[in-house]
Write an enzyme that holds these catalytic residues in place. Structure first.
Site, PDB file in Angstrom:
ATOM      1  N   SER A 123       2.880 -11.261   8.324  1.00 10.58           N
ATOM      2  CA  SER A 123       1.828 -10.421   7.740  1.00 10.58           C
ATOM      3  C   SER A 123       0.963 -11.237   6.786  1.00 10.58           C
ATOM      4  O   SER A 123       1.444 -12.190   6.151  1.00 10.58           O
ATOM      5  CB  SER A 123       2.499  -9.280   6.963  1.00 10.58           C
ATOM      6  OG  SER A 123       1.566  -8.618   6.159  1.00 10.58           O
ATOM      7  N   TYR A 148       9.023  -5.930   0.517  1.00  5.20           N
ATOM      8  CA  TYR A 148       8.586  -6.046   1.916  1.00  5.20           C
ATOM      9  C   TYR A 148       7.923  -7.406   2.162  1.00  5.20           C
ATOM     10  O   TYR A 148       8.242  -8.115   3.108  1.00  5.20           O
ATOM     11  CB  TYR A 148       7.620  -4.910   2.270  1.00  5.20           C
ATOM     12  CG  TYR A 148       6.886  -5.146   3.573  1.00  5.20           C
ATOM     13  CD1 TYR A 148       7.551  -5.043   4.795  1.00  5.20           C
ATOM     14  CD2 TYR A 148       5.528  -5.508   3.586  1.00  5.20           C
ATOM     15  CE1 TYR A 148       6.877  -5.285   5.985  1.00  5.20           C
ATOM     16  CE2 TYR A 148       4.857  -5.749   4.770  1.00  5.20           C
ATOM     17  CZ  TYR A 148       5.533  -5.637   5.968  1.00  5.20           C
ATOM     18  OH  TYR A 148       4.879  -5.893   7.150  1.00  5.20           O
ATOM     19  N   LYS A 152       9.002 -10.873   4.659  1.00  5.11           N
ATOM     20  CA  LYS A 152       8.176 -11.600   5.634  1.00  5.11           C
ATOM     21  C   LYS A 152       8.130 -13.080   5.254  1.00  5.11           C
ATOM     22  O   LYS A 152       8.272 -13.959   6.097  1.00  5.11           O
ATOM     23  CB  LYS A 152       6.760 -11.010   5.690  1.00  5.11           C
ATOM     24  CG  LYS A 152       6.702  -9.612   6.283  1.00  5.11           C
ATOM     25  CD  LYS A 152       7.164  -9.609   7.741  1.00  5.11           C
ATOM     26  CE  LYS A 152       7.265  -8.223   8.310  1.00  5.11           C
ATOM     27  NZ  LYS A 152       7.905  -8.168   9.633  1.00  5.11           N
TER      28      LYS A 152
HETATM   29  P1  NAD Z   1       6.734   0.434  13.389  1.00  7.40           P
HETATM   30  O1  NAD Z   1       7.589   0.987  12.304  1.00  7.40           O
HETATM   31  O2  NAD Z   1       5.864   1.366  14.139  1.00  7.40           O
HETATM   32  O3  NAD Z   1       7.639  -0.378  14.432  1.00  7.40           O
HETATM   33  C1  NAD Z   1       8.816  -1.042  14.061  1.00  7.40           C
HETATM   34  C2  NAD Z   1       9.902  -0.625  15.034  1.00  7.40           C
HETATM   35  O4  NAD Z   1      11.118  -1.299  14.716  1.00  7.40           O
HETATM   36  C3  NAD Z   1      10.197   0.875  15.005  1.00  7.40           C
HETATM   37  O5  NAD Z   1      10.166   1.364  16.327  1.00  7.40           O
HETATM   38  C4  NAD Z   1      11.606   0.969  14.407  1.00  7.40           C
HETATM   39  O6  NAD Z   1      12.318   2.063  14.925  1.00  7.40           O
HETATM   40  C5  NAD Z   1      12.194  -0.364  14.813  1.00  7.40           C
HETATM   41  N1  NAD Z   1      13.259  -0.903  13.953  1.00  7.40           N
HETATM   42  C6  NAD Z   1      13.243  -1.070  12.612  1.00  7.40           C
HETATM   43  N2  NAD Z   1      14.387  -1.640  12.209  1.00  7.40           N
HETATM   44  C7  NAD Z   1      15.148  -1.839  13.317  1.00  7.40           C
HETATM   45  C8  NAD Z   1      16.424  -2.410  13.549  1.00  7.40           C
HETATM   46  N3  NAD Z   1      17.162  -2.893  12.541  1.00  7.40           N
HETATM   47  N4  NAD Z   1      16.882  -2.459  14.817  1.00  7.40           N
HETATM   48  C9  NAD Z   1      16.134  -1.977  15.848  1.00  7.40           C
HETATM   49  N5  NAD Z   1      14.921  -1.441  15.685  1.00  7.40           N
HETATM   50  C10 NAD Z   1      14.437  -1.372  14.427  1.00  7.40           C
HETATM   51  O7  NAD Z   1       5.839  -0.739  12.744  1.00  7.40           O
HETATM   52  P2  NAD Z   1       4.619  -1.563  13.364  1.00  7.40           P
HETATM   53  O8  NAD Z   1       3.415  -1.202  12.593  1.00  7.40           O
HETATM   54  O9  NAD Z   1       4.621  -1.471  14.836  1.00  7.40           O
HETATM   55  O10 NAD Z   1       5.031  -3.022  12.898  1.00  7.40           O
HETATM   56  C11 NAD Z   1       5.743  -3.919  13.729  1.00  7.40           C
HETATM   57  C12 NAD Z   1       6.029  -5.193  12.956  1.00  7.40           C
HETATM   58  O11 NAD Z   1       4.810  -5.751  12.497  1.00  7.40           O
HETATM   59  C13 NAD Z   1       6.896  -4.979  11.700  1.00  7.40           C
HETATM   60  O12 NAD Z   1       7.777  -6.082  11.575  1.00  7.40           O
HETATM   61  C14 NAD Z   1       5.875  -4.975  10.580  1.00  7.40           C
HETATM   62  O13 NAD Z   1       6.444  -5.376   9.364  1.00  7.40           O
HETATM   63  C15 NAD Z   1       4.867  -5.984  11.102  1.00  7.40           C
HETATM   64  N6  NAD Z   1       3.533  -5.802  10.516  1.00  7.40           N
HETATM   65  C16 NAD Z   1       2.913  -4.578  10.615  1.00  7.40           C
HETATM   66  C17 NAD Z   1       1.665  -4.393  10.034  1.00  7.40           C
HETATM   67  C18 NAD Z   1       0.980  -3.057  10.084  1.00  7.40           C
HETATM   68  O14 NAD Z   1       0.031  -2.829   9.335  1.00  7.40           O
HETATM   69  N7  NAD Z   1       1.375  -2.126  10.968  1.00  7.40           N
HETATM   70  C19 NAD Z   1       1.017  -5.453   9.382  1.00  7.40           C
HETATM   71  C20 NAD Z   1       1.665  -6.692   9.319  1.00  7.40           C
HETATM   72  C21 NAD Z   1       2.921  -6.858   9.901  1.00  7.40           C
HETATM   73  C1  UD1 Z   2      -1.215  -2.708   2.819  1.00 11.69           C
HETATM   74  C2  UD1 Z   2      -0.024  -3.340   2.146  1.00 11.69           C
HETATM   75  C3  UD1 Z   2       0.232  -4.710   2.768  1.00 11.69           C
HETATM   76  C4  UD1 Z   2       0.383  -4.595   4.283  1.00 11.69           C
HETATM   77  C5  UD1 Z   2      -0.886  -3.934   4.851  1.00 11.69           C
HETATM   78  C6  UD1 Z   2      -0.836  -3.727   6.344  1.00 11.69           C
HETATM   79  C7  UD1 Z   2      -0.001  -2.432  -0.150  1.00 11.69           C
HETATM   80  C8  UD1 Z   2      -0.199  -2.749  -1.597  1.00 11.69           C
HETATM   81  N1  UD1 Z   2      -0.244  -3.438   0.712  1.00 11.69           N
HETATM   82  O1  UD1 Z   2      -2.312  -3.514   2.525  1.00 11.69           O
HETATM   83  O2  UD1 Z   2       1.395  -5.290   2.226  1.00 11.69           O
HETATM   84  O3  UD1 Z   2       0.531  -5.881   4.843  1.00 11.69           O
HETATM   85  O4  UD1 Z   2      -1.042  -2.653   4.223  1.00 11.69           O
HETATM   86  O5  UD1 Z   2       0.143  -2.792   6.684  1.00 11.69           O
HETATM   87  O6  UD1 Z   2       0.384  -1.335   0.222  1.00 11.69           O
HETATM   88  N2  UD1 Z   2      -7.127   2.635   0.534  1.00 11.69           N
HETATM   89  C9  UD1 Z   2      -7.768   3.714  -0.042  1.00 11.69           C
HETATM   90  N3  UD1 Z   2      -7.193   4.944   0.077  1.00 11.69           N
HETATM   91  C10 UD1 Z   2      -6.012   5.154   0.754  1.00 11.69           C
HETATM   92  C11 UD1 Z   2      -5.381   4.047   1.347  1.00 11.69           C
HETATM   93  C12 UD1 Z   2      -5.959   2.800   1.208  1.00 11.69           C
HETATM   94  O7  UD1 Z   2      -8.827   3.567  -0.645  1.00 11.69           O
HETATM   95  O8  UD1 Z   2      -5.538   6.311   0.803  1.00 11.69           O
HETATM   96  C13 UD1 Z   2      -7.772   1.302   0.460  1.00 11.69           C
HETATM   97  C14 UD1 Z   2      -6.929   0.228  -0.190  1.00 11.69           C
HETATM   98  O9  UD1 Z   2      -7.137   0.196  -1.571  1.00 11.69           O
HETATM   99  C15 UD1 Z   2      -7.461  -1.015   0.529  1.00 11.69           C
HETATM  100  C16 UD1 Z   2      -7.825  -0.507   1.931  1.00 11.69           C
HETATM  101  O10 UD1 Z   2      -8.003   0.901   1.784  1.00 11.69           O
HETATM  102  O11 UD1 Z   2      -8.632  -1.488  -0.092  1.00 11.69           O
HETATM  103  C17 UD1 Z   2      -6.757  -0.767   2.983  1.00 11.69           C
HETATM  104  O12 UD1 Z   2      -5.511  -0.263   2.497  1.00 11.69           O
HETATM  105  P1  UD1 Z   2      -4.179  -0.314   3.393  1.00 11.69           P
HETATM  106  O13 UD1 Z   2      -4.448   0.309   4.709  1.00 11.69           O
HETATM  107  O14 UD1 Z   2      -3.073   0.254   2.574  1.00 11.69           O
HETATM  108  O15 UD1 Z   2      -3.957  -1.876   3.665  1.00 11.69           O
HETATM  109  P2  UD1 Z   2      -3.805  -3.106   2.618  1.00 11.69           P
HETATM  110  O16 UD1 Z   2      -4.208  -2.721   1.264  1.00 11.69           O
HETATM  111  O17 UD1 Z   2      -4.498  -4.256   3.223  1.00 11.69           O
END
Ligand code: NAD
Ligand code: UD1
Length: 337
Positions: A123, A148, A152
């Site tokens: 991330s 969190y 990562k």
């Molecule tokens: P998500 O929660 O939708 O998907 C994660 C999946 O992993 C879920 O289906 C959950 O049931 C499963 N899971 C969790 N722990 C487990 C375990 N111990 N064993 C088996 N399954 C397990 O999340 P996502 O948004 O699809 O994210 C996927 C990955 O990407 C995560 O590692 C997350 O940290 C990373 N990531 C997500 C974002 C984002 O904004 N969505 C941003 C950066 C990184």
């Molecule tokens: C968040 C996480 C980050 C994670 C990323 C993607 C925090 C502090 N950081 O970051 O660790 O990697 O999501 O999953 O939670 N915002 C509003 N109103 C809302 C929600 C968000 O104004 O109700 C704004 C935030 O201030 C930001 C932008 O929208 O400026 C995006 O927010 P968000 O979707 O939470 O993502 P990140 O802040 O990038």
């Protein structure tokens, strides 16, 4: 065959679609702690292809060993993990246990079964807050503000060390920026539990009437309209990046890291406007205080992914909002119905 941990989740399910469409066989391992099996049925519906599903916890070494014996795995994409920043502050041990032990157990079982290729979901949160924008892969990391983020950061260190110790290993670390959007079919998308923390699900739940109004976290940042700027990427583009990463892992050894974003920043107010246009609903909002820990601006330099992986995004903010809205409108309560 590709083993996809966490494949029933938001990014995992979209990646399964791209893998199946690219001709890969897929087995998903997921304990469904934050997802529904329905997402995988929808993946099969979209692609017209079957995948295998094993309900198991990635930390369960015995179960994982059985899965590696049952299938011929060539590469693993490791999505499984907990991802709620606020919750990680409340439950740090749960986050360190889930996110670190899943990586450790997975690597151990991979080694036992001679599987050397891994793509990992990292991330942009691993970058320190004091970097210049855009963020490059060699920008400063660490100084995470929550457990969190540390999981990562620490997982990246584990994979790097593993590649030094075992020259056969090939690990591709993908640092995602802000994934939003949904598959164009409207059949799969993001289905957060409870009140969403991230902007897009909050905006789309407001548009559909589940939430009253969006609170904009601060309008006094040093940005053109005063609201926070982020690098939003369409989840289907992000899913496609995993195909490039799997191909790269096959021909490369060692640990390499890539930013996966668009390289473009969009403000909170721009998102609300684009979503209002896409949905033809005037999404109500109010300006509130800044959220502690937020950066004013965060976006990626994506040139390494382009030059080395051959990856480029296709979809703009308008398309991201249109696809998010189709998913939200067709599935107001997510997969639960
Ligand atoms: P998500 O929660 O939708 O998907 C994660 C999946 O992993 C879920 O289906 C959950 O049931 C499963 N899971 C969790 N722990 C487990 C375990 N111990 N064993 C088996 N399954 C397990 O999340 P996502 O948004 O699809 O994210 C996927 C990955 O990407 C995560 O590692 C997350 O940290 C990373 N990531 C997500 C974002 C984002 O904004 N969505 C941003 C950066 C990184
Ligand atoms: C968040 C996480 C980050 C994670 C990323 C993607 C925090 C502090 N950081 O970051 O660790 O990697 O999501 O999953 O939670 N915002 C509003 N109103 C809302 C929600 C968000 O104004 O109700 C704004 C935030 O201030 C930001 C932008 O929208 O400026 C995006 O927010 P968000 O979707 O939470 O993502 P990140 O802040 O990038």
């Amino acid at each position: 065959m590709i083993l996809v941990t966490g494949g029933a989740g938001f990014i995992g399910s979209h990646t399964c679609v791209e893998l199946l469409n690219s001709g890969y066989e897929v087995v998903v391992v997921d304990n469904l702690c934050n997802s529904h099996k329905t997402s995988l049925e929808r993946v099969e519906k979209i692609t017209g292809k079957k995948l295998s599903f094993e309900q198991a916890d990635v930390r369960d070494a015995v179960a994982l060993d059985g899965i590696f014996s049952k299938y011929h795995i060539d590469c693993v994409i490791h999505f499984a993990g907990l991802k709620a920043v606020g919750e990680s502050v409340q439950k740090p041990l749960e986050y360190f246990d889930n996110n670190l032990n899943s990586s450790l157990v997975l690597c151990d079982v991979m080694k036992k079964h001679n599987v050397h290729n891994l793509v990992f979901s990292s991330s942009a949160t691993v970058y320190s807050g004091d970097n210049k924008m855009p963020l490059k892969e060699d920008s400063k990391t660490g100084d995470c503000t929550n457990p969190y983020g540390w999981t990562k950061y620490m997982s990246e260190q584990i994979f790097k060390a593993l590649c030094v110790a075992d020259p056969q290993m090939s690990v591709v670390l993908l640092r995602y920026f802000n994934p939003i959007g949904a598959h164009e079919s409207g059949l799969i998308g993001e289905d957060p539990r409870g009140i969403p923390n991230n902007l897009l699900p909050y905006v789309s739940q407001t548009a559909v009437g589940i939430r009253e109004k969006v609170t904009v976290f601060g309008d006094d940042y040093p940005t053109p309209d005063g609201t926070g700027v982020r690098d939003y990427i369409h989840v289907v583009d992000l899913a496609r990046a995993h195909i490039c990463a799997v191909e790269y892992a096959e021909k490369h050894k060692g640990c390499d890291v890539f930013n996966i974003g668009t390289g473009r920043g969009t403000s909170v107010l721009e998102i609300i406007k684009a979503f209002s246009e896409a949905s033809s609903i005037n999404v109500p909002y109010q300006i509130g205080p800044r959220r502690p820990g937020d950066l004013p601006v965060c976006y990626a330099d994506c040139s390494k992914a382009k030059n080395v992986l051959g990856f480029e995004t296709k979809y703009d903010i308008k398309r991201m909002c249109a696809d998010s809205w189709r998913w939200q409108k067709n599935n107001p309560k997510g997969y639960a119905k």
